[in-house]
Design a protein around this motif. Structure first.
Motif, mmCIF file in Angstrom:
data_model
loop_
_atom_site.group_PDB
_atom_site.id
_atom_site.type_symbol
_atom_site.label_atom_id
_atom_site.label_comp_id
_atom_site.label_asym_id
_atom_site.label_seq_id
_atom_site.Cartn_x
_atom_site.Cartn_y
_atom_site.Cartn_z
ATOM 1 N N GLY A 80 27.756 50.333 32.461
ATOM 2 C CA GLY A 80 26.318 50.461 32.237
ATOM 3 C C GLY A 80 25.692 49.294 31.524
ATOM 4 N N ALA A 81 26.300 48.099 31.624
ATOM 5 C CA ALA A 81 25.719 46.920 30.967
ATOM 6 C C ALA A 81 24.487 46.465 31.739
ATOM 7 C CB ALA A 81 26.745 45.797 30.907
ATOM 8 N N SER A 82 23.481 46.024 31.002
ATOM 9 C CA SER A 82 22.250 45.571 31.653
ATOM 10 C C SER A 82 22.351 44.106 32.038
ATOM 11 C CB SER A 82 21.063 45.794 30.743
ATOM 12 O OG SER A 82 21.285 45.155 29.503
ATOM 13 N N ALA A 83 23.229 43.363 31.426
ATOM 14 C CA ALA A 83 23.420 41.943 31.745
ATOM 15 C C ALA A 83 24.844 41.565 31.406
ATOM 16 C CB ALA A 83 22.440 41.081 30.955
ATOM 17 N N SER A 84 25.333 40.511 32.073
ATOM 18 C CA SER A 84 26.702 40.089 31.774
ATOM 19 C C SER A 84 26.837 38.583 31.975
ATOM 20 C CB SER A 84 27.700 40.818 32.682
ATOM 21 O OG SER A 84 27.493 40.428 34.025
ATOM 22 N N GLY A 85 27.886 38.051 31.435
ATOM 23 C CA GLY A 85 28.210 36.636 31.601
ATOM 24 C C GLY A 85 29.672 36.532 31.978
ATOM 25 N N GLY A 86 30.051 35.609 32.849
ATOM 26 C CA GLY A 86 31.446 35.464 33.241
ATOM 27 C C GLY A 86 31.736 36.199 34.531
ATOM 28 N N PRO A 87 32.980 36.307 34.874
ATOM 29 C CA PRO A 87 34.138 35.917 34.069
ATOM 30 C C PRO A 87 34.287 34.399 33.935
ATOM 31 C CG PRO A 87 34.823 36.703 36.223
ATOM 32 C CD PRO A 87 33.351 36.897 36.161
ATOM 33 N N TYR A 88 34.471 33.961 32.683
ATOM 34 C CA TYR A 88 34.699 32.553 32.404
ATOM 35 C C TYR A 88 36.197 32.324 32.236
ATOM 36 C CZ TYR A 88 29.774 32.858 30.896
ATOM 37 O OH TYR A 88 28.431 33.081 30.832
ATOM 38 N N PRO A 89 36.740 31.294 32.888
ATOM 39 C CA PRO A 89 38.150 30.971 32.618
ATOM 40 C C PRO A 89 38.276 30.431 31.197
ATOM 41 C CG PRO A 89 37.142 29.265 33.962
ATOM 42 C CD PRO A 89 36.108 30.363 33.818
ATOM 43 N N ALA A 90 39.337 30.795 30.532
ATOM 44 C CA ALA A 90 39.508 30.338 29.145
ATOM 45 C C ALA A 90 40.972 30.083 28.862
ATOM 46 C CB ALA A 90 38.956 31.380 28.187
ATOM 47 N N SER A 91 41.221 29.233 27.895
ATOM 48 C CA SER A 91 42.599 28.936 27.534
ATOM 49 C C SER A 91 42.668 28.530 26.066
ATOM 50 C CB SER A 91 43.122 27.794 28.409
ATOM 51 O OG SER A 91 44.458 27.526 28.085
#
Lengths: 243, 773
Positions: B80-91
């Motif tokens: 139920g998120a209204s906005a999202s970011g990603g998926p961002y690769p990370a290390s």
């Protein structure tokens, strides 16, 4: 008799020199004398007593008591001197209100390091107030308070007992009792210097009456027998001098 | 009214010293209080402002590198998120700058904008090439790295170099001195810097309204159950980050509020003492005032205004000073949040605080002044002062029985001659000494805890290896150093603990970890495989008690564990597990340590050891001396405590001084009488000093339990805010002799303060005093 007190050309000026309380007074008091200093208000008689007690210092001249030049003593020296040599009875008693009668009497001895209560109780007994030993000043009558003050003055066997208007705050009858007490002490050998403005009292009990006016001694009468020296004589002599 | 003012001002001129005491005590109370109130009113807002402005993530979730991207992309709708970011690769990468090495989570992003977690560029620009990196400003400032500096990545064998091209403020992570940090690169740059065990994906979620902790947990649970097991590797929520941002100000605010209440209480005690004293000693004056036409309430006004006027001046200065003092702390918060600092204060709040403080002082002054109104003029005029009773008699008698010198006996009696005044004085002493106890104890507790966290005194050197340099080589290198006395190797792996939302970070030790200095709060340190110790927050969240066995999950396999003790660990706010590495090896045979705590032989030179080991493998090993210094927030709290203790101590001394001044003036006739009976000046000073000494001693002795209790409570509050219980050792930071020395030091200070009224009494002229009566 041996000289106990000597004032030499003593001047005391208050308030930056505007008024003079004593003006070149010289006086000697011998051991065993009962001397009364008389004079109206502001004449300088209490100042004289304060100087003898080392409570105040002269502007000029010197004061010595028991051979000690008080001018050479510092504050601590004067305190020790008072402890050892002087007993002081004030007009308004000045008992410490938060100490009992006995505790008030014992204070001067305790300041010397003497913790014994025997002499205090003995004095209260002698002065007829043993039954109020544990009472606080607020619960004592004026006469009782002054007797406590006298006992306090005597606790260290002072060389000189000073009394500044000791009957001033008492009714006539009680005042008379206190003066009788001082008379008894004198008869036992106590040197007493009394300040009063009451000529009747002075002449009835003192053997010597010094009259002071405006900071000067105006009369010094030695009475062979105080009882036979009516106060009126002293008053007349004083008035003659003033004229 | 004019007559009241004229009389008040005349009295103020005559009582300058008392006015100064009132001014200073009210000033300190108001300044401390205003600082606290300003911080309290502002600390919630800046984070929220920055969070909204930068569209902060309510929930951040790290996914295993093997998680399907499509599945991850579907997760916002799932929860139920209204906005999202990603998926961002990370290390997680390690890089070297100068002779120091750092770990950061490098995140691949094309730009700093987006629907969630907007990164605010404060310096430089966003990366345009694969060899460019952006750091957080907090990290750059802490480690003195600037735009244009070059970093050498040491966590991969190629050791590529990166250029720092920008600095950003990220609202979704704590400051660098309290949390691990992220860095950003172009997504295409990440593969070259990643290793299989250090890679993951990061997703940010934002909800329509600010969710509660329970709602966040529920969303996380839904993610875990909807995705293949082990997909969710970790999570972070905005509530935790906000508390990390605010923790220093929150602790400071708590401390300031507590001590401003103390200061105000002490002020009330001093004001009440003063006014009571003035009224008592001015009976004749009151009588004369009434005789010449003052009404009873005008008399009260005269006495109350004598306090209110200096108090008003103190309130004005104090509120201004407090507001100004809070600004550096607020500016610091704004800076950390990437907000432009503008002086922040509320005039309404300041005015409210000013009048509130003034009202308290006015009431404290008026109540005792009412006594003056009740006096009958003729009674007042015929008595120079209030009658003195037999107060202090028992004390005096007790002291006399001890055969103490008479001036001491008299002084002891005088101290409690006016019981109410004595009690009010004791209150000021009590508060002053109690504050000093806290100010002495709390920094020691902090230091003790800091030492346990940093291994101070237990190990001196920390070595971190990259995966390119095997554990066995590190051990060979370290054991080859003659100065190496002991090596405890540390590894880590997440474990899922039943009842705890996020995977729990574990500290896996090889070697004698019991000698690393971790404090045991309860139970004991582990001694066998399968045994674990944990901080309070984990024990509480997992509903465990010492002695309980539970089954965790590591590497997808069940792990049988038994809780044998509680320890203290502020990392992850008390969510960690400590165990022997062999415990984990049963489910993850390949687990290896990556960090080495080295104890050197006595007398070894730490710097030369560090240099020698570092030069052996400059790129693959990070070798540094253990940093045992306190973190900045703790230093700030220590400093504030020190200042507050000084202020409250001074107020305490002021209280004693004030009472002695009143007592001495009130009893000057008695003192003159005593002097006429032969009391020497020195004995007068001793008498006054004895009064001061007794008040300080009684107040000081009473203050010790209060101070120790307060120290206990503050320790608990601070430990609790970091998810821990206070270790018993942190309570017992006072030596037995100190518990005696602190009140005795108070006695010495009080006696020194008594010298002024004492010498005044000693120098007073007997004839003048008695004549004046």
């Amino acid at each position: 008799m041996k000289e106990l007190v000597r004032l030499t050309d003593v001047t005391k000026v208050y308030q930056g020199g505007i008024t003079g309380a004593l003006n070149g007074v010289s006086l000697a008091v011998e051991k065993g004398e009962f001397t009364a200093i008389m004079g109206p208000s502001g004449s300088g008689k209490s100042t004289m007593l304060n100087l003898v007690a080392g409570l105040d210092r002269p502007t000029s001249g010197s004061v010595s008591v028991s051979g000690t030049d008080l001018g050479k003593l510092g504050e601590t020296g004067l305190a020790r001197f008072r402890r050892d040599h002087i007993g002081f009875v004030f007009q308004f008693f000045y008992l410490l209100p938060n100490l009992t009668a006995l505790e008030n009497v014992l204070i001067p001895a305790q300041l010397k390091g003497d913790g014994s209560t025997d002499r205090g109780r003995e004095l209260l007994e002698k002065l007829g107030i043993a039954d109020v030993a544990d009472r606080y000043p607020a619960r004592l009558s004026g006469g009782q308070q002054q007797r406590v003050a006298v006992a306090r003055a005597l606790i260290n066997n002072p060389t000189l007992l000073l009394a500044d208007e000791p009957t001033g705050a008492l009714d006539t009858h009680t005042g008379e009792q206190v003066m009788e007490l001082l008379g008894d002490l004198h008869r036992e050998g106590q040197t007493i210097l009394l300040v009063t403005h009451d000529a009747k009292l002075a002449t009835r009990h003192a053997a010597r009456v010094i009259s002071v006016m405006d900071g000067k001694i105006v009369d010094d009468a030695r009475l062979a027998s105080p009882e036979r020296a009516p106060s009126e004589v002293i008053r007349m002599r004083s008035e003659e001098k003033l004229r | 009214m004019r007559a009241v003012l004229v009389k008040t001002l005349a009295d103020l001129r005559r009582r300058r010293l008392q006015a100064a005491v009132i001014f200073l005590t009210v000033l300190f109370a108001m300044a401390a209080g205003t600082t606290a109130v300003t911080l309290m009113s502002q600390t919630r807002d800046p984070y929220q402002i920055a969070f909204d402005k930068q569209r902060g993530a309510h929930l951040q979730v790290a996914f295993n590198a093997t998680t399907d991207r499509q599945l991850m992309s579907n997760t916002p709708a799932l929860i139920g998120a209204s906005a999202s970011g990603g998926p961002y690769p990370a290390s997680n990468i390690q890089f070297r700058f100068g002779d120091r090495k750092f770990y950061v989570d490098a995140v691949g992003r094309d730009n700093p904008g987006g629907a969630v977690e907007v990164l605010s560029i404060t310096s430089g620009r966003w990366p345009l090439a694969n060899d460019e990196i952006v750091l957080t400003r907090s990290f750059s400032e802490l480690n003195r790295i600037s735009v244009g500096d070059r970093l050498k990545v040491t966590s991969v064998a190629q050791t590529p170099s990166l250029t720092v091209v920008g600095e950003v403020v990220d609202i979704d992570e704590g400051s660098a001195d309290l949390s691990s940090q992220r860095a950003w690169m172009l997504p295409a740059a990440l593969p070259a810097l990643s290793t299989p065990d250090s890679s993951f994906y990061l997703m940010d979620y934002r909800f329509p309204t600010d969710p509660t902790s329970a709602q966040l947990q529920s969303s996380l649970d839904r993610l875990k159950t909807s995705l293949p097991a082990g997909s969710v590797a970790g999570s972070l929520n905005y509530l935790l980050i906000r508390s990390i941002f605010n923790i220093t100000n929150q602790i400071l605010t708590g401390v300031l509020v507590a001590f401003s209440v103390f200061a105000l209480a002490a002020t009330i005690a001093i004001v009440a003492t003063l006014v009571t004293g003035i009224v008592i000693s001015a009976y004749r004056e009151i009588g004369i005032m009434r005789a010449i036409g003052f009404t009873p309430y005008q008399v009260v006004e005269v006495f109350a205004l004598q306090i209110v006027i200096p108090a008003l001046a103190a309130c004005l200065v104090g509120v201004t000073a407090g507001t100004l003092a809070s600004q550096p702390l607020l500016a610091n918060s704004s800076h950390a949040l990437g907000l432009a600092y503008t002086p922040t204060f509320s005039i309404g709040l300041d005015v409210l605080f000013l009048f509130g403080g003034l009202l308290v002082v006015a009431v404290a002054a008026t109540v005792p002044a009412l006594r003056a109104a009740q006096l009958k003029p003729i009674v007042a005029i015929t008595k120079a002062s209030a009658p003195r009773g037999a107060g202090g008699r028992l004390l005096r008698q007790g002291a006399a029985r001890l055969r103490l010198p008479r001036p001491v006996v008299l002084g002891i009696g005088d101290a409690f001659a006016r019981p109410l005044r004595a009690i009010l004085t004791l209150v000021t002493v009590l508060l002053g000494v109690a504050t000093i106890v806290v100010a002495v104890g709390l920094p020691r507790s902090f230091e003790l805890i800091n030492n346990s966290e940093t291994g101070a005194g237990n190990y001196q050197v920390i070595v971190t290896r990259t995966s390119a340099y095997p554990d066995s080589e590190v051990m060979r290198l370290l054991n080859a150093q003659p100065q190496t006395a002991r090596v405890v190797a540390v590894g880590g792996q997440n474990v899922i603990v039943p009842g705890v939302g996020d995977p729990v970070n574990t500290h896996l030790f090889r070697g004698d970890s019991s000698r690393l200095g971790y404090m045991v709060v309860a139970g004991r340190w582990y001694s066998a495989p399968g045994e674990v110790v944990a901080p309070a927050a984990l024990i509480r969240d997992a509903h465990l008690k010492i002695g309980d066995s539970f089954t965790g999950t590591a590497n997808g396999q069940p792990l049988q564990l038994r809780l044998v003790g509680e320890t203290y660990d502020i990392n992850n706010l008390g969510h960690s597990l400590f165990m022997d590495i062999s415990t984990m090896a049963s489910v993850t045979p390949a687990v290896e340590p990556f960090l080495y705590d080295i104890t050197l032989t006595h007398g070894s030179d730490v710097s030369s050891y560090v240099r020698r080991v570092a030069t052996a493998q400059p790129d693959l090993l990070d070798v540094r001396a253990s940093d045992t210094s306190l973190i900045a927030p703790v230093k700030i709290i220590d400093l504030v405590l020190l200042i507050l203790a000084g202020v409250l101590g001074l107020i305490g001394v002021g209280g004693v001084f004030n009472t002695l001044l009143l007592n001495t003036r009130e009893r000057i006739r008695d003192t003159a009488t005593l002097k006429s009976l032969g009391m020497s000046p020195r004995q007068v000073v001793v008498m006054v000093g004895a009064s001061a000494g007794l008040l300080a001693l009684v107040g000081g002795l009473a203050a010790m339990p209060l101070g120790l209790t307060l120290h206990h409570l503050l320790n608990d509050a601070i430990s609790g805010s970091a998810g821990n219980d206070t270790p018993p050792a942190a309570y017992g930071v006072f030596a037995a002799w100190e518990l005696t020395a602190i009140p005795l030091a108070g006695v010495v200070v009080a006696i020194a303060a008594a010298m002024i009224p004492g010498r005044w009494a000693a120098r007073s002229n007997v004839v003048e005093v008695l004549h004046a009566e």
